[in-house]
Design a protein around this motif. Structure first.
Motif, short mmCIF file in Angstrom:
data_model
loop_
_atom_site.label_atom_id
_atom_site.label_comp_id
_atom_site.label_asym_id
_atom_site.label_seq_id
_atom_site.Cartn_x
_atom_site.Cartn_y
_atom_site.Cartn_z
N THR A 1 -1.11 -36.58 25.51
CA THR A 1 -1.79 -35.44 26.13
C THR A 1 -3.10 -35.87 26.77
OG1 THR A 1 -0.82 -33.91 24.51
CG2 THR A 1 -2.73 -33.14 25.72
N ALA A 2 -3.89 -36.65 26.03
CA ALA A 2 -5.16 -37.13 26.57
C ALA A 2 -4.95 -37.99 27.80
CB ALA A 2 -5.92 -37.91 25.50
N SER A 3 -3.90 -38.80 27.79
CA SER A 3 -3.59 -39.64 28.94
C SER A 3 -3.32 -38.81 30.19
CB SER A 3 -2.38 -40.52 28.63
OG SER A 3 -1.94 -41.22 29.77
N LEU A 4 -2.62 -37.70 30.01
CA LEU A 4 -2.35 -36.83 31.16
C LEU A 4 -3.63 -36.26 31.73
CD1 LEU A 4 0.82 -34.96 29.83
CD2 LEU A 4 0.74 -36.56 31.75
N VAL A 5 -4.57 -35.88 30.86
CA VAL A 5 -5.87 -35.38 31.33
C VAL A 5 -6.58 -36.45 32.13
CG1 VAL A 5 -8.15 -34.57 30.61
CG2 VAL A 5 -6.11 -33.77 29.39
N ILE A 6 -6.66 -37.64 31.56
CA ILE A 6 -7.38 -38.76 32.19
C ILE A 6 -6.75 -39.12 33.53
CG2 ILE A 6 -7.92 -41.22 31.95
CD1 ILE A 6 -7.91 -40.59 28.83
N VAL A 7 -5.43 -39.23 33.53
CA VAL A 7 -4.72 -39.65 34.74
C VAL A 7 -4.80 -38.58 35.83
CG1 VAL A 7 -2.43 -40.15 35.68
CG2 VAL A 7 -3.19 -41.26 33.57
N ALA A 8 -4.63 -37.31 35.45
CA ALA A 8 -4.67 -36.24 36.45
C ALA A 8 -6.01 -36.19 37.16
CB ALA A 8 -4.36 -34.89 35.79
N ILE A 9 -7.09 -36.29 36.40
CA ILE A 9 -8.44 -36.22 37.00
C ILE A 9 -8.73 -37.47 37.83
CG2 ILE A 9 -10.91 -36.18 36.48
CD1 ILE A 9 -10.23 -34.43 34.04
N THR A 10 -8.36 -38.63 37.29
CA THR A 10 -8.65 -39.89 37.99
C THR A 10 -7.87 -39.99 39.29
OG1 THR A 10 -9.04 -40.97 35.85
CG2 THR A 10 -8.72 -42.39 37.76
N THR A 11 -6.59 -39.65 39.26
CA THR A 11 -5.79 -39.76 40.48
C THR A 11 -6.21 -38.72 41.52
OG1 THR A 11 -4.07 -38.39 39.44
CG2 THR A 11 -3.78 -40.77 39.38
N ALA A 12 -6.64 -37.55 41.06
CA ALA A 12 -7.09 -36.53 42.02
C ALA A 12 -8.31 -37.01 42.79
CB ALA A 12 -7.40 -35.23 41.29
#
Length: 250
Positions: free
Chosen positions: A46-57
């Motif tokens: 779950t935390a990875s999805l948060v990190i990845v979504a914000i970083t890729t955006a």
């Protein structure tokens, strides 16, 4: 070493991978969260999805400004993966942690093998097979939802070989796909967000965002093959560690 310092260091590496190669960061984020920062596999995905979504955006903005994002192709590719991403996220909460760890380690090994081979860019196909592109997008979405990875290390080759994009455009377009599928996966895991340790996730995400900008600049100076091989070797070590953890240490 404190958890915040570890989060900053790990976040920087994840950002470098995402910014430099359009993927690979999430398969480093999950094991870092589990083995360095003490997250459970479900919390880590779950935390990875948060990190990845914000970083890729944030990285998507820079690549879009440079003209490296094929918006139509990326939206079509991502649309096929949105429902599988949500379903994968719902399923992940019901699976044993050992099974998630084992599945993730196999995926990391596959990604490592692909990076270590470091093949040259495939030639453009001259046209997109819609059915194959939809199938690839759906598979990528399912992996994203189930294992908490953005899927760029799978998405970039698919965008090159299936959709027919040149490598630079595939990297930028992959960021669009990752942003959308990661956000969809988070929607299925909304109830688990409050349980995350945001004193760790926050610094990790901030370092990843900054690292992604550096990764983008680094990719322009360092051989793509060299970057792939470094991350591939790291992923292979991670995969071996997680397999041992899933089948030997438990």
């Amino acid at each position: 070493m404190s958890a915040v310092v570890l989060a900053l260091l790990a976040g920087a590496v994840v950002g470098l991978a995402l910014g430099g190669m359009g993927g690979g960061g999430s398969v480093l984020a999950v094991p870092a969260l589990v083995y360095l920062l003490g997250f459970s596999p479900v919390e880590a995905t779950t935390a990875s999805l948060v990190i990845v979504a914000i970083t890729t955006a944030t990285s998507l903005y820079a690549h879009g400004r440079d003209g490296n994002v094929r918006w139509r192709a990326g939206l079509l590719f991502a649309a096929a993966g949105l429902l599988p991403a949500v379903l994968g996220g719902l399923l992940a909460a019901r699976l044993p942690e050992a099974l998630l760890t084992a599945a993730f380690s196999v995926l990391a090994a596959v990604a490592a093998a692909g990076m270590l081979r470091a093949r040259d860019e495939a030639p453009a196909t001259g046209g997109t097979n819609t059915a194959r592109a939809a199938g690839a997008g759906a598979g990528l979405g399912a992996v994203t939802g189930l294992l908490g990875v953005g899927g760029g290390f799978l998405g970039v080759p698919a965008l090159v070989r299936v959709v027919g994009l040149p490598m630079r455009a595939a990297v930028g377009t992959s960021l669009l796909v990752i942003t959308l599928t990661s956000t969809a996966s988070l929607a299925a895991r909304g109830g688990t967000l409050s349980a995350l340790d945001w004193t760790v996730v926050g610094p990790f995400t901030a370092a990843a965002v900054l690292g992604a900008w550096d990764g983008r600049r680094l990719a322009a100076r360092v051989s793509g093959r060299a970057l792939q091989r470094v991350f591939g070797a790291a992923l292979l070590a991670v995969a071996a560690l997680m397999l041992v953890d899933a089948f030997v240490l438990r």
